[in-house]
Motif scaffolding. Structure first.
Motif, PDB file in Angstrom:
ATOM      1  N   LYS A 119      41.792  31.985  44.216  1.00  0.00           N
ATOM      2  CA  LYS A 119      40.616  32.694  43.710  1.00  0.00           C
ATOM      3  C   LYS A 119      40.949  34.173  43.591  1.00  0.00           C
ATOM      4  O   LYS A 119      41.513  34.756  44.531  1.00  0.00           O
ATOM      5  N   LYS A 166      39.501  38.106  42.163  1.00  0.00           N
ATOM      6  CA  LYS A 166      38.359  38.888  41.678  1.00  0.00           C
ATOM      7  C   LYS A 166      38.895  39.843  40.629  1.00  0.00           C
ATOM      8  O   LYS A 166      39.877  40.576  40.873  1.00  0.00           O
ATOM      9  N   ARG A 215      36.709  40.415  33.618  1.00  0.00           N
ATOM     10  CA  ARG A 215      37.064  39.004  33.835  1.00  0.00           C
ATOM     11  C   ARG A 215      37.567  38.320  32.574  1.00  0.00           C
ATOM     12  O   ARG A 215      38.575  37.620  32.588  1.00  0.00           O
ATOM     13  N   LYS A 235      35.915  30.146  35.531  1.00  0.00           N
ATOM     14  CA  LYS A 235      35.039  31.202  36.053  1.00  0.00           C
ATOM     15  C   LYS A 235      34.278  30.652  37.248  1.00  0.00           C
ATOM     16  O   LYS A 235      33.815  29.507  37.201  1.00  0.00           O
ATOM     17  N   ASP A 236      34.135  31.459  38.291  1.00  0.00           N
ATOM     18  CA  ASP A 236      33.259  31.075  39.390  1.00  0.00           C
ATOM     19  C   ASP A 236      31.835  31.139  38.834  1.00  0.00           C
ATOM     20  O   ASP A 236      31.451  32.132  38.209  1.00  0.00           O
ATOM     21  N   ASP A 295      29.799  33.999  40.844  1.00  0.00           N
ATOM     22  CA  ASP A 295      30.318  35.364  41.045  1.00  0.00           C
ATOM     23  C   ASP A 295      30.919  35.844  39.730  1.00  0.00           C
ATOM     24  O   ASP A 295      31.971  35.348  39.309  1.00  0.00           O
ATOM     25  N   ASP A 313      32.600  38.223  38.794  1.00  0.00           N
ATOM     26  CA  ASP A 313      33.930  38.835  38.728  1.00  0.00           C
ATOM     27  C   ASP A 313      35.045  37.860  39.112  1.00  0.00           C
ATOM     28  O   ASP A 313      36.223  38.192  39.005  1.00  0.00           O
ATOM     29  N   ALA A 314      34.666  36.666  39.611  1.00  0.00           N
ATOM     30  CA  ALA A 314      35.685  35.789  40.215  1.00  0.00           C
ATOM     31  C   ALA A 314      36.172  34.696  39.266  1.00  0.00           C
ATOM     32  O   ALA A 314      35.385  34.129  38.494  1.00  0.00           O
ATOM     33  N   SER A 349      41.206  41.932  43.472  1.00  0.00           N
ATOM     34  CA  SER A 349      41.685  41.371  44.747  1.00  0.00           C
ATOM     35  C   SER A 349      41.988  39.880  44.596  1.00  0.00           C
ATOM     36  O   SER A 349      41.454  39.208  43.718  1.00  0.00           O
ATOM     37  N   GLU A 399      41.572  36.464  46.644  1.00  0.00           N
ATOM     38  CA  GLU A 399      40.703  36.072  47.750  1.00  0.00           C
ATOM     39  C   GLU A 399      41.152  34.808  48.476  1.00  0.00           C
ATOM     40  O   GLU A 399      41.125  34.719  49.685  1.00  0.00           O
TER      41      GLU A 399
END
Lengths: 103, 103
Positions: free
Chosen positions: B12, B14, B20, B44-45, B48, B50-51, B86, B88
């Motif tokens: 995962k 970010k 994104r 895509k999450d 979230d 951005d994730a 980041s 994750e």
């Protein structure tokens, strides 16, 4: 259906200690033929002897939900129920591309 | 190679906020043709903004490691570097079966 977003799931389960292989067998047995399933991967966590990850891609959320009514899936869930100690991660995703997605 | 365990990754990331889609594009661009890659899904999450999640299956760890030297992958990593805020989750798995694994 074209234009409809894909539906994805990423989940981590912990098997009852010693039962991971039996749990994997039950899951694979039930997931062999599911309409709308573009990808369904069962994997052992490399660092946790009891954990498995299931990563799924469906052509729609509806296809995923319908699969839960399939006899083979229902039988697999019934069998797996006693082999699962806990559900650890459950993430819903929107897959947007990649390799190995059944057309 | 037959008998060799498959190699899987679940990660995962970010993205830098608002980047994104650019990050996804860079990743997909680099991952179109990688020898030994049986499945590579970018998603895509759903909760979230951005994730993203990348779930991969390789015919061996060596194939995965070799892919990092491919020009297209190196270019994609260079482009993605500035778009990632980041990392994750990073899980190594041993895929054992499923649907949508390129033979």
């Amino acid at each position: 259906a074209p234009g409809q977003p894909l539906y994805g799931l990423i989940g981590k389960m912990k098997a009852v200690p010693g039962q991971r292989d039996a749990l994997i067998a039950a899951i694979l047995e039930g997931s062999a033929a599911m309409p709308g399933c573009l990808s369904y991967v069962v994997a052992k966590d490399a660092d946790d002897a009891d954990a498995i990850w299931i990563t799924e891609v469906w052509d729609s959320e509806a296809s995923h939900d319908a699969s839960l009514q399939l006899p083979a899936v229902q039988a697999s869930i019934a069998k797996a129920k006693d082999l699962v100690a806990s559900m650890e991660t459950g993430v819903v995703t929107t897959p947007v591309g990649g390799i190995g997605l059944k057309a």
